[in-house]
Design an enzyme around this catalytic site. Structure first.
Site, mmCIF file in Angstrom:
data_model
loop_
_atom_site.group_PDB
_atom_site.id
_atom_site.type_symbol
_atom_site.label_atom_id
_atom_site.label_comp_id
_atom_site.label_asym_id
_atom_site.label_seq_id
_atom_site.Cartn_x
_atom_site.Cartn_y
_atom_site.Cartn_z
ATOM 1 N N TYR A 45 50.893 37.446 42.230
ATOM 2 C CA TYR A 45 50.380 37.581 40.858
ATOM 3 C C TYR A 45 51.343 36.942 39.865
ATOM 4 O O TYR A 45 50.958 36.097 39.045
ATOM 5 C CB TYR A 45 50.180 39.071 40.509
ATOM 6 C CG TYR A 45 50.124 39.344 39.020
ATOM 7 C CD1 TYR A 45 49.033 38.943 38.253
ATOM 8 C CD2 TYR A 45 51.187 40.002 38.361
ATOM 9 C CE1 TYR A 45 48.994 39.184 36.869
ATOM 10 C CE2 TYR A 45 51.153 40.244 36.989
ATOM 11 C CZ TYR A 45 50.060 39.831 36.252
ATOM 12 O OH TYR A 45 50.025 40.055 34.899
ATOM 13 N N ARG A 62 60.418 50.469 34.869
ATOM 14 C CA ARG A 62 59.596 49.591 34.027
ATOM 15 C C ARG A 62 59.841 49.930 32.557
ATOM 16 O O ARG A 62 60.214 51.054 32.229
ATOM 17 C CB ARG A 62 58.089 49.804 34.320
ATOM 18 C CG ARG A 62 57.679 49.552 35.778
ATOM 19 C CD ARG A 62 57.738 48.079 36.110
ATOM 20 N NE ARG A 62 57.335 47.762 37.470
ATOM 21 C CZ ARG A 62 58.169 47.523 38.480
ATOM 22 N NH1 ARG A 62 59.478 47.592 38.306
ATOM 23 N NH2 ARG A 62 57.709 47.180 39.676
ATOM 24 N N LYS A 112 44.996 51.198 38.166
ATOM 25 C CA LYS A 112 46.360 50.949 37.702
ATOM 26 C C LYS A 112 47.157 52.262 37.618
ATOM 27 O O LYS A 112 46.589 53.345 37.540
ATOM 28 C CB LYS A 112 46.333 50.244 36.342
ATOM 29 C CG LYS A 112 45.694 48.840 36.376
ATOM 30 C CD LYS A 112 46.605 47.829 37.046
ATOM 31 C CE LYS A 112 46.001 46.455 37.198
ATOM 32 N NZ LYS A 112 45.834 45.693 35.999
ATOM 33 N N THR A 114 53.422 37.639 31.087
ATOM 34 C CA THR A 114 53.977 38.923 31.505
ATOM 35 C C THR A 114 55.483 38.818 31.746
ATOM 36 O O THR A 114 55.986 37.746 32.111
ATOM 37 C CB THR A 114 53.281 39.377 32.814
ATOM 38 O OG1 THR A 114 54.024 40.447 33.384
ATOM 39 C CG2 THR A 114 53.195 38.275 33.859
ATOM 40 N N SER A 128 51.406 33.254 39.951
ATOM 41 C CA SER A 128 50.268 32.586 39.300
ATOM 42 C C SER A 128 50.440 32.596 37.784
ATOM 43 O O SER A 128 50.130 31.618 37.102
ATOM 44 C CB SER A 128 48.937 33.236 39.714
ATOM 45 O OG SER A 128 48.811 34.529 39.159
ATOM 46 N N LYS A 129 50.979 33.683 37.226
ATOM 47 C CA LYS A 129 51.200 33.737 35.777
ATOM 48 C C LYS A 129 52.325 32.771 35.383
ATOM 49 O O LYS A 129 52.261 32.113 34.343
ATOM 50 C CB LYS A 129 51.549 35.167 35.346
ATOM 51 C CG LYS A 129 50.437 36.186 35.515
ATOM 52 C CD LYS A 129 49.239 35.957 34.616
ATOM 53 C CE LYS A 129 49.507 36.215 33.167
ATOM 54 N NZ LYS A 129 48.266 36.089 32.338
ATOM 55 N N LEU A 176 33.319 39.194 33.706
ATOM 56 C CA LEU A 176 32.949 40.550 34.150
ATOM 57 C C LEU A 176 33.214 40.744 35.641
ATOM 58 O O LEU A 176 32.301 40.996 36.430
ATOM 59 C CB LEU A 176 31.488 40.872 33.791
ATOM 60 C CG LEU A 176 31.161 40.830 32.299
ATOM 61 C CD1 LEU A 176 29.686 41.146 32.055
ATOM 62 C CD2 LEU A 176 32.038 41.811 31.505
ATOM 63 N N ALA A 206 42.321 36.544 29.834
ATOM 64 C CA ALA A 206 41.591 36.580 31.113
ATOM 65 C C ALA A 206 42.550 36.352 32.271
ATOM 66 O O ALA A 206 43.332 35.401 32.270
ATOM 67 C CB ALA A 206 40.497 35.515 31.122
ATOM 68 N N ALA A 207 42.480 37.222 33.236
ATOM 69 C CA ALA A 207 43.361 37.079 34.400
ATOM 70 C C ALA A 207 42.910 38.025 35.502
ATOM 71 O O ALA A 207 42.265 39.037 35.247
ATOM 72 C CB ALA A 207 44.800 37.416 34.010
ATOM 73 N N GLU A 208 43.275 37.653 36.704
ATOM 74 C CA GLU A 208 43.339 38.639 37.781
ATOM 75 C C GLU A 208 44.709 39.279 37.588
ATOM 76 O O GLU A 208 45.729 38.569 37.510
ATOM 77 C CB GLU A 208 43.247 37.954 39.146
ATOM 78 C CG GLU A 208 41.864 37.431 39.476
ATOM 79 C CD GLU A 208 40.855 38.545 39.724
ATOM 80 O OE1 GLU A 208 41.268 39.682 40.021
ATOM 81 O OE2 GLU A 208 39.641 38.286 39.617
#
Ligand code: NAD
Length: 325
Positions: free
Chosen positions: A151, A215, A190, A125, A154-155, A36, A82-84
């Protein structure tokens, strides 16, 4: 007996849509764990009734002590959402991204290695592939990983750990790499929710650079259907790209929303470009289509209208979530 699924990040945008989709369309038992953060909200998951087939445990996947309490049963599969997830935040402060996206993922891989779960899907992603020029072909699963921002780095790191566990321990893990999602319950920081909300309130709409970055857009329900196919029929060790098949510039997205809401283009305010902004993502998902018989079932035009209408009708949720930062 119903299968036990462990869904991480199920209070966020895609995870909560996936839980809603499974609760409506399947008989799985679901355990939703989420720490959360500002992006995961109780108000998003309050409609899921705790009972035999659903439970929520507040848990940070980067904290091994907290994770222990989740493994009071053996899971058939972990699906790691789960991710930032916000590139702009990763440019400001990378550490939470390393902790959750890399360390947290390694903890889950370790759980599979220890036999606490039989299989895992890592939700990754298309950003791990880097950026394309106009004349380059869309990313395939064989495109080398080449992330450009903290980001996506990290992914990509998490994906490399998955691949190392696959190679070293032969674990039944799959990776999905999807394009930009949109739909209900996406955090209002977003792009698409921000544009809708600003336009509805006649506020300025900030658009990075010249607005020409491109995109591929994927409606979240189609993404949920794709993950379900991978869950049911995906081959262990494989990577599957997921895309909506609708590529356009950010400015075209803004204009579609403005036109539908009958608002003026004058609301657009061009702002300084994001540092290291990737120009173009485009994704080839023919492997998923051919091997797992999936294709998007919503057009961009119909799903963007559904999305705009959802945000108009749920302004209370948007206001509530926007306050958590
Ligand atoms: P989101 O930010 O809306 O949700 C992420 C959720 O993870 C939140 O509920 C948050 O509270 C939770 N979380 C964060 N850190 C945690 C931790 N340490 N322990 C437990 N829970 C934690 O993100 P999203 O848009 O739903 O994205 C879900 C996944 O899909 C992410 O892995 C993201 O990288 C990937 N993805 C998203 C998109 C997109 O367009 N949204 C595109 C490609 C890939």
């Amino acid at each position: 007996m119903s299968k036990e699924l462990l869904i991480t990040g199920g209070a966020g945008f895609i995870g909560s849509n996936f839980i809603r989709y499974l609760l409506n369309n399947s008989a799985y038992n679901l355990t939703n764990i989420d720490s959360l953060t500002y992006a995961g909200n109780q108000s998003t998951i309050k409609q899921f009734n705790e009972g035999e087939n659903y439970r929520f445990i507040q848990c940070d996947i980067s904290d091994l002590q907290q994770l222990k309490k989740v493994f009071d049963r053996k899971y058939d599969m972990i699906i790691n959402f789960a991710a930032e997830s916000h590139v702009d935040r990763s440019i400001e402060n990378i550490l939470p991204f390393v902790n959750t996206n890399v360390v947290g993922t390694v903890h889950l891989l370790q759980a599979v290695l220890e036999g606490k779960a039989k299989k895992m899907i890592q939700i990754s992603t298309d950003e791990v592939y880097g950026s394309l020029k106009d004349d380059e072909d869309p990313f395939t699963e064989r495109t080398p990983i080449s992330p450009n921002n903290p980001y996506s780095a990290s992914k990509a790191s998490a994906d490399l750990f998955v691949q190392s566990f696959l190679h070293t321990y032969k674990l039944p893990i799959m990776i999905t790499r999807c394009s930009n999602n949109f739909g209900p319950y996406q955090h209002p920081e977003k792009f698409i929710p921000k544009v809708i909300f600003s336009a509805v309130k006649n506020r300025e709409i900030p658009l990075y650079g010249d607005g020409l970055n491109r995109r591929d857009w994927l409606f979240v329900k189609d993404h949920c259907r794709a993950i379900e196919r991978v869950m049911e029929a995906g081959r262990p060790g494989e990577v599957y790209n997921v895309g909506g098949g609708f590529e356009c510039s950010n400015k075209e997205v803004v204009m579609t929303i403005l036109n539908y809401l009958d608002k003026s283009e004058a609301l657009i305010k061009y702002v300084e470009d994001r540092k290291g902004h990737d120009y173009r993502y485009a994704i080839n998902c023919s492997k998923l289509k051919q091997q797992l018989n999936w294709k998007p079932s919503y057009s961009f035009q119909e799903s963007i209208i559904k999305t705009i209408e959802w945000y108009k009708q749920n302004s209370q949720w948007v206001n509530h979530v926007a306050k958590s930062r």
